[in-house]
Every structure is written in C-alpha cells, then in structure tokens.
Design a protein around this motif. Structure first.
Motif, PDB file in Angstrom:
ATOM      1  N   GLY A  13       0.819  -1.207   0.000  1.00 19.16           N
ATOM      2  CA  GLY A  13       0.000   0.000   0.000  1.00 19.16           C
ATOM      3  C   GLY A  13       0.851   1.255   0.000  1.00 19.16           C
ATOM      4  O   GLY A  13       2.085   1.203  -0.031  1.00 19.16           O
ATOM      5  N   LEU A  14       0.210   2.395   0.006  1.00 14.41           N
ATOM      6  CA  LEU A  14       0.919   3.661   0.089  1.00 14.41           C
ATOM      7  C   LEU A  14       1.473   3.833   1.499  1.00 14.41           C
ATOM      8  O   LEU A  14       0.807   3.510   2.492  1.00 14.41           O
ATOM      9  CB  LEU A  14      -0.024   4.820  -0.251  1.00 14.41           C
ATOM     10  CG  LEU A  14      -0.650   4.791  -1.647  1.00 14.41           C
ATOM     11  CD1 LEU A  14      -1.622   5.951  -1.807  1.00 14.41           C
ATOM     12  CD2 LEU A  14       0.431   4.833  -2.725  1.00 14.41           C
ATOM     13  N   TYR A  15       2.710   4.335   1.593  1.00 17.44           N
ATOM     14  CA  TYR A  15       3.368   4.400   2.901  1.00 17.44           C
ATOM     15  C   TYR A  15       4.144   5.704   3.023  1.00 17.44           C
ATOM     16  O   TYR A  15       4.823   6.129   2.084  1.00 17.44           O
ATOM     17  CB  TYR A  15       4.332   3.214   3.043  1.00 17.44           C
ATOM     18  CG  TYR A  15       5.102   3.178   4.347  1.00 17.44           C
ATOM     19  CD1 TYR A  15       4.580   2.555   5.478  1.00 17.44           C
ATOM     20  CD2 TYR A  15       6.366   3.766   4.432  1.00 17.44           C
ATOM     21  CE1 TYR A  15       5.287   2.517   6.673  1.00 17.44           C
ATOM     22  CE2 TYR A  15       7.081   3.730   5.629  1.00 17.44           C
ATOM     23  CZ  TYR A  15       6.539   3.108   6.740  1.00 17.44           C
ATOM     24  OH  TYR A  15       7.237   3.069   7.916  1.00 17.44           O
ATOM     25  N   VAL A  16       4.028   6.336   4.182  1.00 12.60           N
ATOM     26  CA  VAL A  16       4.853   7.506   4.471  1.00 12.60           C
ATOM     27  C   VAL A  16       5.200   7.484   5.951  1.00 12.60           C
ATOM     28  O   VAL A  16       4.383   7.115   6.794  1.00 12.60           O
ATOM     29  CB  VAL A  16       4.134   8.824   4.096  1.00 12.60           C
ATOM     30  CG1 VAL A  16       2.855   9.015   4.886  1.00 12.60           C
ATOM     31  CG2 VAL A  16       5.076  10.010   4.264  1.00 12.60           C
ATOM     32  N   SER A  17       6.435   7.842   6.254  1.00  5.91           N
ATOM     33  CA  SER A  17       6.910   7.800   7.637  1.00  5.91           C
ATOM     34  C   SER A  17       7.716   9.059   7.938  1.00  5.91           C
ATOM     35  O   SER A  17       8.537   9.484   7.116  1.00  5.91           O
ATOM     36  CB  SER A  17       7.772   6.554   7.861  1.00  5.91           C
ATOM     37  OG  SER A  17       8.312   6.531   9.170  1.00  5.91           O
ATOM     38  N   PRO A  18       7.509   9.675   9.101  1.00 12.41           N
ATOM     39  CA  PRO A  18       8.200  10.936   9.386  1.00 12.41           C
ATOM     40  C   PRO A  18       9.619  10.779   9.910  1.00 12.41           C
ATOM     41  O   PRO A  18      10.439  11.679   9.751  1.00 12.41           O
ATOM     42  CB  PRO A  18       7.306  11.574  10.460  1.00 12.41           C
ATOM     43  CG  PRO A  18       6.708  10.412  11.183  1.00 12.41           C
ATOM     44  CD  PRO A  18       6.512   9.344  10.133  1.00 12.41           C
ATOM     45  N   THR A  19       9.927   9.655  10.577  1.00  8.91           N
ATOM     46  CA  THR A  19      11.234   9.504  11.228  1.00  8.91           C
ATOM     47  C   THR A  19      11.910   8.218  10.770  1.00  8.91           C
ATOM     48  O   THR A  19      11.398   7.508   9.912  1.00  8.91           O
ATOM     49  CB  THR A  19      11.078   9.491  12.766  1.00  8.91           C
ATOM     50  OG1 THR A  19      10.265   8.377  13.132  1.00  8.91           O
ATOM     51  CG2 THR A  19      10.425  10.779  13.258  1.00  8.91           C
ATOM     52  N   VAL A  20      13.060   7.897  11.350  1.00  8.97           N
ATOM     53  CA  VAL A  20      13.769   6.677  10.974  1.00  8.97           C
ATOM     54  C   VAL A  20      12.917   5.453  11.307  1.00  8.97           C
ATOM     55  O   VAL A  20      12.792   4.531  10.502  1.00  8.97           O
ATOM     56  CB  VAL A  20      15.133   6.591  11.697  1.00  8.97           C
ATOM     57  CG1 VAL A  20      15.776   5.230  11.434  1.00  8.97           C
ATOM     58  CG2 VAL A  20      16.059   7.716  11.232  1.00  8.97           C
ATOM     59  N   ALA A  21      12.336   5.448  12.493  1.00 12.47           N
ATOM     60  CA  ALA A  21      11.487   4.322  12.890  1.00 12.47           C
ATOM     61  C   ALA A  21      10.131   4.412  12.206  1.00 12.47           C
ATOM     62  O   ALA A  21       9.611   5.504  11.977  1.00 12.47           O
ATOM     63  CB  ALA A  21      11.310   4.309  14.405  1.00 12.47           C
ATOM     64  N   GLY A  22       9.565   3.245  11.884  1.00 14.44           N
ATOM     65  CA  GLY A  22       8.189   3.203  11.404  1.00 14.44           C
ATOM     66  C   GLY A  22       7.275   3.160  12.616  1.00 14.44           C
ATOM     67  O   GLY A  22       6.685   4.160  13.010  1.00 14.44           O
ATOM     68  N   SER A  23       7.216   1.993  13.235  1.00 15.44           N
ATOM     69  CA  SER A  23       6.513   1.893  14.513  1.00 15.44           C
ATOM     70  C   SER A  23       7.318   2.628  15.582  1.00 15.44           C
ATOM     71  O   SER A  23       8.548   2.554  15.617  1.00 15.44           O
ATOM     72  CB  SER A  23       6.346   0.418  14.918  1.00 15.44           C
ATOM     73  OG  SER A  23       5.465  -0.238  14.040  1.00 15.44           O
ATOM     74  N   ARG A  24       6.596   3.332  16.447  1.00 14.11           N
ATOM     75  CA  ARG A  24       7.256   4.059  17.538  1.00 14.11           C
ATOM     76  C   ARG A  24       6.500   3.814  18.838  1.00 14.11           C
ATOM     77  O   ARG A  24       5.275   3.647  18.822  1.00 14.11           O
ATOM     78  CB  ARG A  24       7.310   5.564  17.230  1.00 14.11           C
ATOM     79  CG  ARG A  24       8.235   5.907  16.074  1.00 14.11           C
ATOM     80  CD  ARG A  24       8.318   7.416  15.870  1.00 14.11           C
ATOM     81  NE  ARG A  24       7.063   7.969  15.385  1.00 14.11           N
ATOM     82  CZ  ARG A  24       6.641   9.198  15.653  1.00 14.11           C
ATOM     83  NH1 ARG A  24       7.366   9.992  16.425  1.00 14.11           N
ATOM     84  NH2 ARG A  24       5.495   9.633  15.153  1.00 14.11           N
ATOM     85  N   PRO A  25       7.213   3.790  19.966  1.00 12.62           N
ATOM     86  CA  PRO A  25       6.559   3.493  21.248  1.00 12.62           C
ATOM     87  C   PRO A  25       5.724   4.654  21.765  1.00 12.62           C
ATOM     88  O   PRO A  25       6.265   5.658  22.231  1.00 12.62           O
ATOM     89  CB  PRO A  25       7.733   3.188  22.179  1.00 12.62           C
ATOM     90  CG  PRO A  25       8.898   3.916  21.575  1.00 12.62           C
ATOM     91  CD  PRO A  25       8.672   3.920  20.099  1.00 12.62           C
ATOM     92  N   GLY A  26       4.429   4.522  21.684  1.00  9.83           N
ATOM     93  CA  GLY A  26       3.550   5.577  22.159  1.00  9.83           C
ATOM     94  C   GLY A  26       3.679   5.820  23.652  1.00  9.83           C
ATOM     95  O   GLY A  26       3.432   6.931  24.142  1.00  9.83           O
TER      96      GLY A  26
END
Length: 465
Positions: free
Chosen positions: A302-315
């Motif tokens: 699918g379409l993907y965009v990420s703001p930082t180096v990590a995709g998943s981040r610890p909320g």
C-alpha cells in the motif's frame, strides 16, 4: 604500535566476554510467566549504583520508586500498547506528540516574530536520531534548492559524534574544524572551509565535552549570508537555557530567534525529565521538514509515508514525555534549573580550588570539565571509578567531566572530597591501578594512525554484545 594495539584489544575483548558468561542463548522450555519479574529484579541488583554517582545518565532526582519517576512510569505503562504510526487508532498519542513538539518549540523561539511562525517538528528516539534526521533533511533540501549532489558539512571539533554517524549513513563529506582557544566553534575557520558543496554548518548550545555554547549568532549570520543550512544541537541545553535565561543567567542567543538557524535538536529525556528514548527535532519551516520524510508509492503493501527513521514508535514514551512536561510546568522547570545551575557553580568553584586541576574553558551550563598539567587525569578517573563515580573521559585535551543533574544536587561536597582525595592518591602513587582504563586511554591517544584506534573501538563494540 602493534604490541600496544594487541594489549588493548585483548583487554577489551576479555572484559566483554567475561560479562557475557551465563547469558541465555535459547528460550526457556517452559515460560517463567509472572516469575519473570522476580528474575528481572535479580538482574537489576547487579547494575552499578547510579544514584548521584553518574555523569549525566539519570536526570530525574530521587529514586525510581517515587515522585516524578513513578509518575512517568505510570504514564508509559498506560500507553505501552500504542503506536503513533496508526494515526486513526491512537489519536491520544498523536495529540501528545504534537503538543510536546509545540511546547518545546515555544521554549525555543517559535513565538518570536523572527522565527517566521512556521516552526514544526517530530519526536524521535534520542538526540542521535534527531541530528541524523536534521542532516538528512538538510542534504535533500539543499539538493532541491541548489542542486548539490556531492554534499559536505562542516562541524566544530566539539560537535557530537552523531554527525559522523549521519555523514557515514548518508555519504556526506565531513569536515571537523578545530575549536578556538576558548573551546568554542571558530567561525572564521568554518567560513574558510565552506565551498559550493557545503550543505550544513553546526553549532552546539552547549557542546557535550565542555558545556560551552558556540557563537550561534555569528554562525547564523554566516549561514544566512551563504544560503546554507545551520543546525543547532540543543540536546543538552534545550530544557535548561530557556529557564536559565529567565532566572537571570547570562545566556547568549541560541534558538530560532537567531536568523539562519534552520533546525534544532533537543532531548526531552535529559533535563526535560522525560523517559529515556524521547527527543524532538524542530525545523524553521515545513519546506525543510518535508525532506525528512520518506514516502513510498510502489509497495504492494500500500501507500506508505513515515516521518522519522522508525516506522513503529513506542507511544508509551511519547505519553511519558507529555506527562513529564505537563506535570512540571514552567515553575517546575525553573526550580530544577535553579538547583542544577547552582550545584554546577559550586562544583566548578570546588574543582578550581584543587591546585593540580584546571577547568577546561568557561562552562556556560551544567557540565564541568577538568584536566591537569601535573598528573595523569585518567589515573584520577580510575581512582574516582573505584570510589563508585562514573565520569566521562575526554580527549584533546585529556580531561574528564561531570554533567550535573538533579541526582548530584545533594552530593556535590561528597564528589569534591573524593576528587581531592583521588588527586592526592595519584600524586603520591603515580601509575595505573589494576584494572584501570588509564593505560587504554593513554595508548589510544598515542597511536598516530586513527584508523587503528577506530579498529579498537569496533573490536570493543563487537565483543560487548
């Protein structure tokens, strides 16, 4: 040199292997279930005594079972299952991140007219990721703006090693310029190294080694004149300098109120008293920040965009940072800053009163670096280590420093007494102690081939994990 190198490598590898003895290499056949907590408590008892004894490291005062520690632990636990990658699901954490960024930006000039009113940013895992992202965004922004395809950046010798990491990752030529006699960035020397491929210059407020603020205004003027990016590393100072200025300390301009500053990194997990793994990267406007992002259009997922180096981040960490800032508020940070600034000045004064030591430069904040022209300062560090202190060893010049936190406020006199006694011990009995690291630092400093020293460090890291 080969003989010295082998000695160092053997010692480093031996210590690394000894720490790994008994480490588990397979899953237990039957799960420990709730008993795993007791196992973790047993392992935790083997950690070094850090309360009041470590340079930097732990910035929150008190112990980890009460007060502010307890508050952020509860906040992290409450949101441990969340991930801001899922914007539509965990809207609370998305809001927390936006507010942490906005509140941090407000401390660093976003409300000033000179900022341009477009300050934006994201939370990251720490100062290194914040710096790495700033370098990546600057590289791509300057490529789009000026067509630079062989990028170079210029940093002072005191700038954090994260810039070396970024240069390595992103294929950027790095020029490290010696500081001036005051251990501040030498603006004239930096200017001489700028060429048509320069994308970025750097300043620190303060620098990690000596706690000294670079001439941010002069560097900003240089960046503005030559239309290049300028990053300010406020990872240490971001949650001290704004409050120190309010308290009347002489703090030179350091933030987005300075023309030419295009990005700022600031750690919330240091003097912001947030949980470890929380930092903020800020940009002067969205045009620059857009180059931080990575968008993927051709993935079958699918379409993907990420703001930082990590995709998943610890909320949970984002929630912990928000809780830390909201619980302390302006008054809390002012009180903390007053305490650590006063403690730092007491420590600096005490070190100056020890005849065989000297302070490196004139520290602007909460780091006190000191060396000696009379004795081996690394031998002093070994004696202090034997007394339970964990200080940072520096080079050029050989020195050690203490980064003062709330943990140290009640133990400044203990530190100074142990330091004075350690100096006297080394004077009376010069030479390395058994198991000390002074010979390693000495050998590394004498090896002219710095690639060889790099090999030593890689060998050490490879044997540590």
């Amino acid at each position: 040199m080969d003989r010295e190198k082998q000695k160092v490598v053997t010692k480093l590898q031996a210590s690394g292997k000894s720490k790994r003895d008994g480490w588990r290499t397979e899953l237990p056949s039957a799960g420990l279930r709730a008993m795993v907590i007791e196992k973790m408590k047993e392992e935790k008892q083997k950690d070094a005594k850090w309360q009041g004894k470590c340079s930097g490291t732990v910035y929150i005062g008190g112990n980890e079972y009460e007060g502010h520690f307890s508050l952020i632990n509860e906040a992290c636990s409450m949101f441990a299952h969340t991930n801001p990658l899922h914007l539509d699901v965990f809207q609370s954490v998305v809001r927390f991140e936006a507010e942490v960024v906005a509140m941090t930006a407000a401390l660093l000039g976003s409300k000033e007219k000179t900022s341009g009113g477009q300050i934006c940013g994201n939370m990251t895992s720490g100062g290194t990721e914040s710096i790495v992202l700033a370098v990546k965004a600057s590289r791509d922004y300057m490529k789009a703006k000026k067509g630079i395809t062989r990028p170079e950046m210029i940093i002072p010798a005191s700038a954090h090693s994260a810039y070396d990491k970024a240069a390595h990752y992103f294929n950027i030529k790095l020029c490290r310029v010696p500081a001036n006699k005051d251990f501040r960035a030498d603006v004239k020397a930096i200017k001489r190294h700028i060429n048509r491929n320069t994308i970025l210059i750097v300043g620190s407020a303060p620098g990690f080694p000596h706690g000294i603020i670079d001439p941010i205004e002069e560097l900003g003027e240089l960046a503005t004149t030559l239309s290049i990016c300028f990053h300010v590393d406020l990872c240490l100072g971001g949650f001290v300098l704004p409050f120190a200025r309010k308290l009347g300390y002489p703090v030179p301009p350091f933030d987005f109120s300075v023309q030419g500053v295009t990005s700022i990194s600031v750690d919330v997990h240091k003097y912001g008293l947030a949980p470890k793994g929380t930092s903020v990267i800020l940009y002067r406007d969205h045009d620059i920040r857009k180059h931080q992002f990575v968008a993927v259009t051709e993935w079958t997922g699918g379409l993907y965009v990420s703001p930082t180096v990590a995709g998943s981040r610890p909320g949970g960490l984002i929630a912990g940072a928000w809780a830390a800032m909201m619980s302390l508020g302006l008054e809390g940070y002012l009180d903390n800053t007053r305490a650590i600034m006063e403690a730092s000045k007491r420590m600096e004064k005490g070190v100056r009163e020890i005849p065989d030591l000297y302070i490196v430069g004139r520290p602007d904040m909460t780091i006190v670096a000191f060396g000696s022209d009379v004795i081996d300062i690394f031998e002093v560090n070994d004696i202090m280590s034997a007394k339970g202190w964990h200080l940072n060893a520096l080079q050029r010049p050989n020195s050690i420093h203490m980064c003062v936190t709330l943990q140290h406020v009640p133990v400044i006199e203990d530190f100074l007494k142990d330091l004075k006694d350690s100096v006297q011990t080394v004077k009376a009995n010069p030479g390395p102690i058994s198991g000390g690291l002074a010979p390693i630092y000495g050998a590394a400093g004498k090896i002219p081939d710095r690639v060889m020293v790099e090999d030593l460090l890689v060998d050490f890291m490879d044997s540590s994990y």
